[in-house]
Scaffold this motif. Structure first.
Motif, PDB file in Angstrom:
ATOM      1  N   VAL A   1     -39.009  30.330  45.977  1.00 34.18           N
ATOM      2  CA  VAL A   1     -38.226  31.485  46.398  1.00 34.18           C
ATOM      3  C   VAL A   1     -37.489  32.052  45.189  1.00 34.18           C
ATOM      4  CG1 VAL A   1     -37.908  30.754  48.799  1.00 34.18           C
ATOM      5  CG2 VAL A   1     -36.320  29.951  47.019  1.00 34.18           C
ATOM      6  N   GLU A   2     -37.026  33.262  45.368  1.00 36.04           N
ATOM      7  CA  GLU A   2     -36.273  33.936  44.311  1.00 36.04           C
ATOM      8  C   GLU A   2     -35.055  34.594  44.943  1.00 36.04           C
ATOM      9  OE1 GLU A   2     -37.208  37.955  41.984  1.00 36.04           O
ATOM     10  OE2 GLU A   2     -38.528  36.293  41.351  1.00 36.04           O
ATOM     11  N   LEU A   3     -33.921  34.509  44.267  1.00 35.56           N
ATOM     12  CA  LEU A   3     -32.698  35.080  44.806  1.00 35.56           C
ATOM     13  C   LEU A   3     -32.743  36.604  44.802  1.00 35.56           C
ATOM     14  CD1 LEU A   3     -30.006  32.776  43.158  1.00 35.56           C
ATOM     15  CD2 LEU A   3     -30.416  33.016  45.608  1.00 35.56           C
ATOM     16  N   THR A   4     -32.213  37.198  45.854  1.00 33.37           N
ATOM     17  CA  THR A   4     -31.983  38.647  45.858  1.00 33.37           C
ATOM     18  C   THR A   4     -30.729  38.920  45.023  1.00 33.37           C
ATOM     19  OG1 THR A   4     -30.535  38.533  47.784  1.00 33.37           O
ATOM     20  CG2 THR A   4     -32.908  38.807  48.197  1.00 33.37           C
ATOM     21  N   PRO A   5     -30.450  40.164  44.668  1.00 36.13           N
ATOM     22  CA  PRO A   5     -29.210  40.460  43.934  1.00 36.13           C
ATOM     23  C   PRO A   5     -27.971  39.950  44.667  1.00 36.13           C
ATOM     24  CG  PRO A   5     -30.672  42.350  43.833  1.00 36.13           C
ATOM     25  CD  PRO A   5     -31.308  41.370  44.785  1.00 36.13           C
ATOM     26  N   GLU A   6     -27.978  40.068  46.015  1.00 31.92           N
ATOM     27  CA  GLU A   6     -26.833  39.579  46.785  1.00 31.92           C
ATOM     28  C   GLU A   6     -26.725  38.055  46.692  1.00 31.92           C
ATOM     29  OE1 GLU A   6     -28.211  43.421  48.537  1.00 31.92           O
ATOM     30  OE2 GLU A   6     -29.184  41.534  47.947  1.00 31.92           O
ATOM     31  N   GLY A   7     -27.869  37.369  46.762  1.00 36.70           N
ATOM     32  CA  GLY A   7     -27.860  35.919  46.648  1.00 36.70           C
ATOM     33  C   GLY A   7     -27.409  35.455  45.278  1.00 36.70           C
ATOM     34  N   ALA A   8     -27.879  36.149  44.238  1.00 37.76           N
ATOM     35  CA  ALA A   8     -27.493  35.797  42.870  1.00 37.76           C
ATOM     36  C   ALA A   8     -26.003  36.002  42.648  1.00 37.76           C
ATOM     37  CB  ALA A   8     -28.302  36.630  41.873  1.00 37.76           C
ATOM     38  N   ALA A   9     -25.437  37.035  43.277  1.00 37.69           N
ATOM     39  CA  ALA A   9     -24.001  37.282  43.133  1.00 37.69           C
ATOM     40  C   ALA A   9     -23.179  36.249  43.894  1.00 37.69           C
ATOM     41  CB  ALA A   9     -23.676  38.693  43.630  1.00 37.69           C
ATOM     42  N   TYR A  10     -23.699  35.772  45.012  1.00 38.91           N
ATOM     43  CA  TYR A  10     -22.974  34.834  45.877  1.00 38.91           C
ATOM     44  C   TYR A  10     -22.962  33.419  45.303  1.00 38.91           C
ATOM     45  CZ  TYR A  10     -21.545  32.922  50.482  1.00 38.91           C
ATOM     46  OH  TYR A  10     -20.889  32.321  51.524  1.00 38.91           O
ATOM     47  N   LEU A  11     -24.056  33.019  44.642  1.00 36.43           N
ATOM     48  CA  LEU A  11     -24.246  31.642  44.211  1.00 36.43           C
ATOM     49  C   LEU A  11     -23.115  31.101  43.325  1.00 36.43           C
ATOM     50  CD1 LEU A  11     -25.945  29.064  44.074  1.00 36.43           C
ATOM     51  CD2 LEU A  11     -27.204  30.100  42.162  1.00 36.43           C
ATOM     52  N   PRO A  12     -22.721  31.786  42.229  1.00 31.12           N
ATOM     53  CA  PRO A  12     -21.690  31.183  41.366  1.00 31.12           C
ATOM     54  C   PRO A  12     -20.354  30.993  42.076  1.00 31.12           C
ATOM     55  CG  PRO A  12     -22.168  33.451  40.690  1.00 31.12           C
ATOM     56  CD  PRO A  12     -23.222  33.051  41.666  1.00 31.12           C
ATOM     57  N   HIS A  13     -20.010  31.880  43.004  1.00 30.09           N
ATOM     58  CA  HIS A  13     -18.762  31.714  43.743  1.00 30.09           C
ATOM     59  C   HIS A  13     -18.824  30.466  44.628  1.00 30.09           C
ATOM     60  CE1 HIS A  13     -17.161  35.624  42.542  1.00 30.09           C
ATOM     61  NE2 HIS A  13     -18.371  36.125  42.769  1.00 30.09           N
ATOM     62  N   LEU A  14     -19.980  30.256  45.237  1.00 28.40           N
ATOM     63  CA  LEU A  14     -20.145  29.093  46.099  1.00 28.40           C
ATOM     64  C   LEU A  14     -20.113  27.803  45.275  1.00 28.40           C
ATOM     65  CD1 LEU A  14     -20.549  28.631  49.114  1.00 28.40           C
ATOM     66  CD2 LEU A  14     -23.009  28.580  48.720  1.00 28.40           C
ATOM     67  N   GLN A  15     -20.782  27.803  44.132  1.00 28.56           N
ATOM     68  CA  GLN A  15     -20.796  26.617  43.281  1.00 28.56           C
ATOM     69  C   GLN A  15     -19.397  26.301  42.756  1.00 28.56           C
ATOM     70  OE1 GLN A  15     -23.915  27.894  40.562  1.00 28.56           O
ATOM     71  NE2 GLN A  15     -25.373  26.455  41.509  1.00 28.56           N
ATOM     72  N   SER A  16     -18.639  27.341  42.435  1.00 34.45           N
ATOM     73  CA  SER A  16     -17.267  27.141  41.978  1.00 34.45           C
ATOM     74  C   SER A  16     -16.420  26.520  43.083  1.00 34.45           C
ATOM     75  CB  SER A  16     -16.659  28.472  41.540  1.00 34.45           C
ATOM     76  OG  SER A  16     -15.310  28.326  41.161  1.00 34.45           O
ATOM     77  N   ALA A  17     -16.598  27.002  44.313  1.00 36.36           N
ATOM     78  CA  ALA A  17     -15.837  26.449  45.439  1.00 36.36           C
ATOM     79  C   ALA A  17     -16.200  24.990  45.683  1.00 36.36           C
ATOM     80  CB  ALA A  17     -16.104  27.280  46.696  1.00 36.36           C
ATOM     81  N   PHE A  18     -17.493  24.654  45.605  1.00 34.57           N
ATOM     82  CA  PHE A  18     -17.909  23.267  45.773  1.00 34.57           C
ATOM     83  C   PHE A  18     -17.311  22.379  44.675  1.00 34.57           C
ATOM     84  CE2 PHE A  18     -22.018  24.403  48.248  1.00 34.57           C
ATOM     85  CZ  PHE A  18     -21.335  24.304  49.449  1.00 34.57           C
TER      86      PHE A  18
END
Length: 296
Positions: A63-80
């Motif tokens: 799979v490949e991230l959409t622009p929205e997914g790519a923008a969401y990922l670093p925020h989620l990783q930071s929260a984790f």
């Protein structure tokens, strides 16, 4: 009407998304999380439905991230990461860890030693092992993870946090400071970077003293000799601040020479510090950085 808020997605949906995004594969994410591929796919479909945005582009392989997914990922990783760090800090059993730090002997005696009780309170799981350095060449004998170094901040292959900003002022024992002409006192000199009597007199626009000099290989030894009346020392502040506060030394002039040098806590550039080493590094930067800001 009150503005509606988007409900926080369930944690298992978010974990499936983060793993799939990081691995670019639903099957690999499922294996990492101990789930089935179908469960991961369902979590992500539900998450996309909740967010009302596609997060992945499904490809023939992976799979490949959409622009929205790519923008969401670093925020989620930071929260984790925040959750993981907080969990470790609060609940992980810690054992005493030894941290070695190499330091010029004068800084170790005059700056670190008085702060060790505070460090024991602030960092109860750290046992500091201090190795004293007498000359700059001693640093080259073996690689050190944490070193205190004196200079202007440029140290080949090492990152540096400033701890002090040095100024130099003539000082002597109180009874010697009462002399009509203090410039006639014997000079106590330190071999190396602080052999700056000539520079001090030139900057102060005063005639240099020609009084005999006693020489030392460390500033702390020269300072002790000055306290006992052996002569005047070109006092390095903040190393000499305690002696000024307790009255064992008196400043002979209001003029202070600053060359921009100071002490730095250094580590190899790009090095991965242990948790204890990182704690010590931040403690030094905080405690001595505050000291530097408060000193007049």
């Amino acid at each position: 009407m009150p503005q509606s808020t988007l409900p926080l997605p369930p944690l298992d949906w978010l974990r499936s998304f983060e793993a799939a995004a990081r691995l670019s594969n639903f099957t690999a994410a499922a294996a990492e999380l101990g789930l089935t591929q179908a469960a991961v796919s369902q979590h992500i479909r539900l998450l996309e439905g909740r967010l009302k945005h596609p997060l992945f582009i499904r490809l023939a392989r992976g799979v490949e991230l959409t622009p929205e997914g790519a923008a969401y990922l670093p925020h989620l990783q930071s929260a984790f990461a925040v959750i993981a760090n907080s969990t470790r800090e609060l609940f992980e059993a810690r054992t005493i860890q030894s941290v070695t730090i190499r330091s010029p002997i004068s800084f170790a005696v005059l700056m670190i030693a008085p702060k060790l009780a505070q460090m024991a309170s602030d960092l109860p799981f750290v046992q500091l092992q201090i190795e004293t350095i007498h000359t700059p060449t001693d640093y080259g004998e073996r690689s050190g993870m944490l070193d205190i170094r004196f200079g202007t901040g440029s140290f080949a292959g090492r990152q540096a946090d400033r701890l002090t900003r040095e100024t130099l002022t003539p000082m002597a024992a109180p009874h010697l400071a009462k002399m009509p002409d203090w410039t006639q006192l014997p000079k106590l000199t330190v071999v190396g970077a602080r052999e700056m009597w000539g520079e001090w007199f030139a900057a102060a626009r005063m005639k240099p003293t020609i009084a005999p000099a006693h020489k030392f290989d460390s500033f702390v030894a020269a300072l002790e000799a000055a306290k006992h009346g052996a002569g005047m020392v070109l006092g390095s502040r903040p190393l000499a601040d305690a002696a000024l506060r307790d009255g064992s030394l008196v400043a002979l002039s209001d003029f202070a020479l600053s060359g921009g040098a100071g002490h730095y806590l250094t580590a190899p550039s790009g090095a991965h510090l242990s948790r204890a080493e990182d704690d010590v590094r931040h403690w030094f930067a905080t405690v001595f950085g505050q000291h530097m800001a408060e000193r007049p």
